[in-house]
Design a protein around this motif. Structure first.
Motif, mmCIF file in Angstrom:
data_model
loop_
_atom_site.group_PDB
_atom_site.id
_atom_site.type_symbol
_atom_site.label_atom_id
_atom_site.label_comp_id
_atom_site.label_asym_id
_atom_site.label_seq_id
_atom_site.Cartn_x
_atom_site.Cartn_y
_atom_site.Cartn_z
ATOM 1 N N PRO A 177 4.079 -14.619 -73.676
ATOM 2 C CA PRO A 177 3.411 -13.339 -73.392
ATOM 3 C C PRO A 177 3.291 -13.027 -71.898
ATOM 4 O O PRO A 177 3.085 -11.883 -71.523
ATOM 5 N N LEU A 178 3.438 -14.037 -71.046
ATOM 6 C CA LEU A 178 3.360 -13.782 -69.610
ATOM 7 C C LEU A 178 4.598 -13.067 -69.074
ATOM 8 O O LEU A 178 4.561 -12.474 -67.991
ATOM 9 N N ILE A 179 5.699 -13.120 -69.826
ATOM 10 C CA ILE A 179 6.911 -12.420 -69.384
ATOM 11 C C ILE A 179 6.636 -10.925 -69.277
ATOM 12 O O ILE A 179 6.916 -10.288 -68.253
ATOM 13 N N GLY A 180 6.091 -10.342 -70.336
ATOM 14 C CA GLY A 180 5.769 -8.915 -70.306
ATOM 15 C C GLY A 180 4.684 -8.600 -69.281
ATOM 16 O O GLY A 180 4.695 -7.536 -68.661
ATOM 17 N N LEU A 224 8.421 -19.317 -66.127
ATOM 18 C CA LEU A 224 6.965 -19.436 -66.170
ATOM 19 C C LEU A 224 6.564 -20.595 -67.082
ATOM 20 O O LEU A 224 7.000 -20.677 -68.225
ATOM 21 N N GLY A 225 5.725 -21.495 -66.551
ATOM 22 C CA GLY A 225 5.213 -22.600 -67.358
ATOM 23 C C GLY A 225 6.096 -23.831 -67.301
ATOM 24 O O GLY A 225 7.252 -23.770 -66.884
ATOM 25 N N GLU A 226 5.520 -24.964 -67.715
ATOM 26 C CA GLU A 226 6.286 -26.212 -67.751
ATOM 27 C C GLU A 226 7.493 -26.013 -68.656
ATOM 28 O O GLU A 226 7.363 -25.555 -69.785
ATOM 29 N N VAL A 248 7.482 -21.405 -61.955
ATOM 30 C CA VAL A 248 6.144 -20.913 -61.629
ATOM 31 C C VAL A 248 5.174 -21.657 -62.538
ATOM 32 O O VAL A 248 5.136 -21.429 -63.744
ATOM 33 N N LEU A 249 4.415 -22.567 -61.944
ATOM 34 C CA LEU A 249 3.605 -23.479 -62.749
ATOM 35 C C LEU A 249 2.115 -23.270 -62.499
ATOM 36 O O LEU A 249 1.692 -23.041 -61.367
ATOM 37 N N PRO A 250 1.310 -23.371 -63.548
ATOM 38 C CA PRO A 250 -0.135 -23.363 -63.363
ATOM 39 C C PRO A 250 -0.599 -24.778 -63.002
ATOM 40 O O PRO A 250 0.154 -25.734 -63.188
ATOM 41 N N ASN A 260 -3.312 -18.847 -68.721
ATOM 42 C CA ASN A 260 -2.685 -17.526 -68.805
ATOM 43 C C ASN A 260 -3.261 -16.574 -67.769
ATOM 44 O O ASN A 260 -2.527 -15.816 -67.125
ATOM 45 N N LEU A 261 -4.586 -16.611 -67.610
ATOM 46 C CA LEU A 261 -5.198 -15.698 -66.653
ATOM 47 C C LEU A 261 -4.778 -16.076 -65.228
ATOM 48 O O LEU A 261 -4.544 -15.199 -64.391
ATOM 49 N N TYR A 262 -4.646 -17.361 -64.969
ATOM 50 C CA TYR A 262 -4.187 -17.841 -63.659
ATOM 51 C C TYR A 262 -2.786 -17.303 -63.351
ATOM 52 O O TYR A 262 -2.522 -16.791 -62.264
ATOM 53 N N LEU A 263 -1.883 -17.420 -64.318
ATOM 54 C CA LEU A 263 -0.506 -16.972 -64.049
ATOM 55 C C LEU A 263 -0.415 -15.451 -63.963
ATOM 56 O O LEU A 263 0.403 -14.908 -63.215
ATOM 57 N N TRP A 264 -1.243 -14.745 -64.743
ATOM 58 C CA TRP A 264 -1.295 -13.292 -64.593
ATOM 59 C C TRP A 264 -1.774 -12.941 -63.174
ATOM 60 O O TRP A 264 -1.194 -12.084 -62.501
ATOM 61 N N TYR A 265 -2.828 -13.616 -62.731
ATOM 62 C CA TYR A 265 -3.425 -13.336 -61.412
ATOM 63 C C TYR A 265 -2.440 -13.662 -60.296
ATOM 64 O O TYR A 265 -2.298 -12.908 -59.327
ATOM 65 N N PHE A 266 -1.735 -14.743 -60.445
ATOM 66 C CA PHE A 266 -0.715 -15.070 -59.445
ATOM 67 C C PHE A 266 0.362 -13.980 -59.414
ATOM 68 O O PHE A 266 0.818 -13.564 -58.337
#
Lengths: 306, 306
Positions: A177-180, A224-226, A248-250, A260-266
């Motif tokens: 979901p972070l792709i969108g 995005l993500g491991e 791009v890793l949290p 998820n919120l961390y990666l959105w914020y980044f």
């Protein structure tokens, strides 16, 4: 260049300070509402449901039915009317020309996602999750703020990596979901188009670069993500076909929501600096303002409520 | 150029005849299985579930549990094991190195989607839907086959419209799953990357073209399905920002399933001709073959079953 203060003058709405001040800024309702929960979301309210798993159902016949974002979406209105008729309490959270139609107003703006997801966390009894997410965001804010120079600033660095290139967006399955989310951030704030590969990316990648090896833009892939097994194969395909692959890793040990919120914020920070690299104001364009004009509360009514 | 028979020689696997012969070619099981139904799908089996609504649930504890595509996906194996332990009959439909693991083998190939969806239609008691879809596909095949010259051939025409341009893919909300379908078809068969705008496209479009007005490729937007209010706004935004907006419409009065299968099939034809315009063989690349190698039945076992 991104360390030069004249660059920040492009940011006429001071989105920088809104970004920096975002962690911990949630000031909405914190009451836990009655279970079970159902939720539908439209426009700015839709992504909140894809990035969280506080609510599993779409529509419920009892408990609390949430309608997020554009509360006058025709499909959404139909669904919550059914829920309400069945006995659920409806919470309309988002935007409407009439404040009377809203239980909680979330004004449209590029960072409204944070308000929606923190609202959901509190309303569903996950305030601890909300606090953990704030803590993770705060650490990131300290690293991404304007005064941190490019050499130490991961958001400035990634913005430069994307500059004048077309970003391909990929993710491990649990981060899909972070792709969108990144596509929207890069478009709305970063003023740039990107290429999401959300569904079975290997099928598309198996042929997609054959016809036009050299044409068009340079390309960079963000993963995005491991990386899972699928992303490891994607890497192998991409390695010979694009300029650069950037993971791009949290941070480790975050909950799914905080992660998820961390990666959105980044993504929001990166998009902010990307706009600046292109000499663009990162604020909403006139087009975005026109699209949102329908949702603005009418002034006379607004007054009467104050 | 697409009417010149030398062009068709690029198509070494004769994908053309596979496409032309697809309508009515389903030769798999037709038995109606026990309700209720649950289904999960991976790789080539995933899209089938997004383009159909024969099955609503993911996992069931009784009735029939379908596992489509890569039947050894770890997540999929876990889910169907739960279903099986609870009492559901599991149907493994797709690919596996061992035929013994399969209830029905669907070999990997660019048009396998048709086999998966027609299988699901029959297995869930919707054989009438399967026949209606075949009828719609047959009419389209007659218009898109190679001997129909470009002036009368909608697939050749659209391929030319996409040639040397980057396609943006948009859709009315009820057609949204076709966006990912077209991205895969254009990549795997058409050997071209495209830009899907699947989630709240207006948010991305509101800013996405600001930074790099003139850079990169020319762009063309495809809008799949009858335009809804959101797509009418998208058109207005796109009109001043890209070269051309092309609506892609199904015939009227089709069922949802026939309509989706029709637009998928049209996308396959367009992708086929797009590959030819680029002097590419539309068959699966070596990369795709490598990815699928793990799924090929082992020869010795294959023999023993014949």
């Amino acid at each position: 260049m991104l360390d030069d203060h004249s660059r920040k003058e492009l940011d006429t709405s001071n989105l920088h300070d809104a970004l920096e001040g975002l962690p911990g800024s949630y000031a909405g309702p914190r009451k836990i509402l009655t279970q079970p929960y159902g939720a539908v979301g439209y426009e700015e309210g839709a992504l909140a449901l894809r990035l969280t798993s506080f609510i599993e159902k779409t529509v419920v016949a009892q408990g609390t039915q949430f309608l997020l974002g554009n509360v006058h979406d025709p499909e959404g209105e139909d669904l919550v009317n059914i829920a309400e008729a069945s006995g659920a309490q409806v919470q309309r959270v988002g935007v409407s020309p009439s404040l009377r139609d809203l239980d909680y107003l979330v004004p449209t703006q590029p960072l409204s996602l944070y308000t929606y997801t923190q609202y959901l966390a509190h309303a569903t009894g996950n305030s601890e999750e909300a606090e953990k997410a704030d803590a993770a965001l705060r650490l990131l804010a300290d690293r991404c703020t304007f005064q941190i120079p490019t050499e130490q600033n991961p958001a400035k660095q990634l913005a430069w990596s994307l500059w004048t290139r077309t970003p391909l967006l990929l993710a491990s399955r649990s981060y899909a979901p972070l792709i969108g989310a990144w596509q929207q951030l890069l478009g709305r704030i970063g003023k740039s188009m990107s290429v999401p590969l959300e569904h079975e990316p290997l099928l598309t990648l198996s042929g997609g670069f054959e016809a036009r090896h050299e044409s068009g833009d340079e390309r960079v892939a963000l993963i995005l993500g491991e990386p899972d097994a699928e992303m490891q194969l994607a890497r192998e395909i991409l390695e010979t076909r694009i300029d650069e692959i950037i993971p791009v890793l949290p941070p480790e040990n975050l909950s799914d929501y905080a992660r998820n919120l961390y990666l959105w914020y980044f993504g929001a920070w990166v998009s902010y600096y990307l706009a600046l690299t292109y000499n663009q104001d990162p604020k909403d364009t006139k087009v975005a303002e026109l699209l949102n004009a329908d949702f603005k509360p009418r002034v006379d009514e607004d007054d009467s409520l104050n």
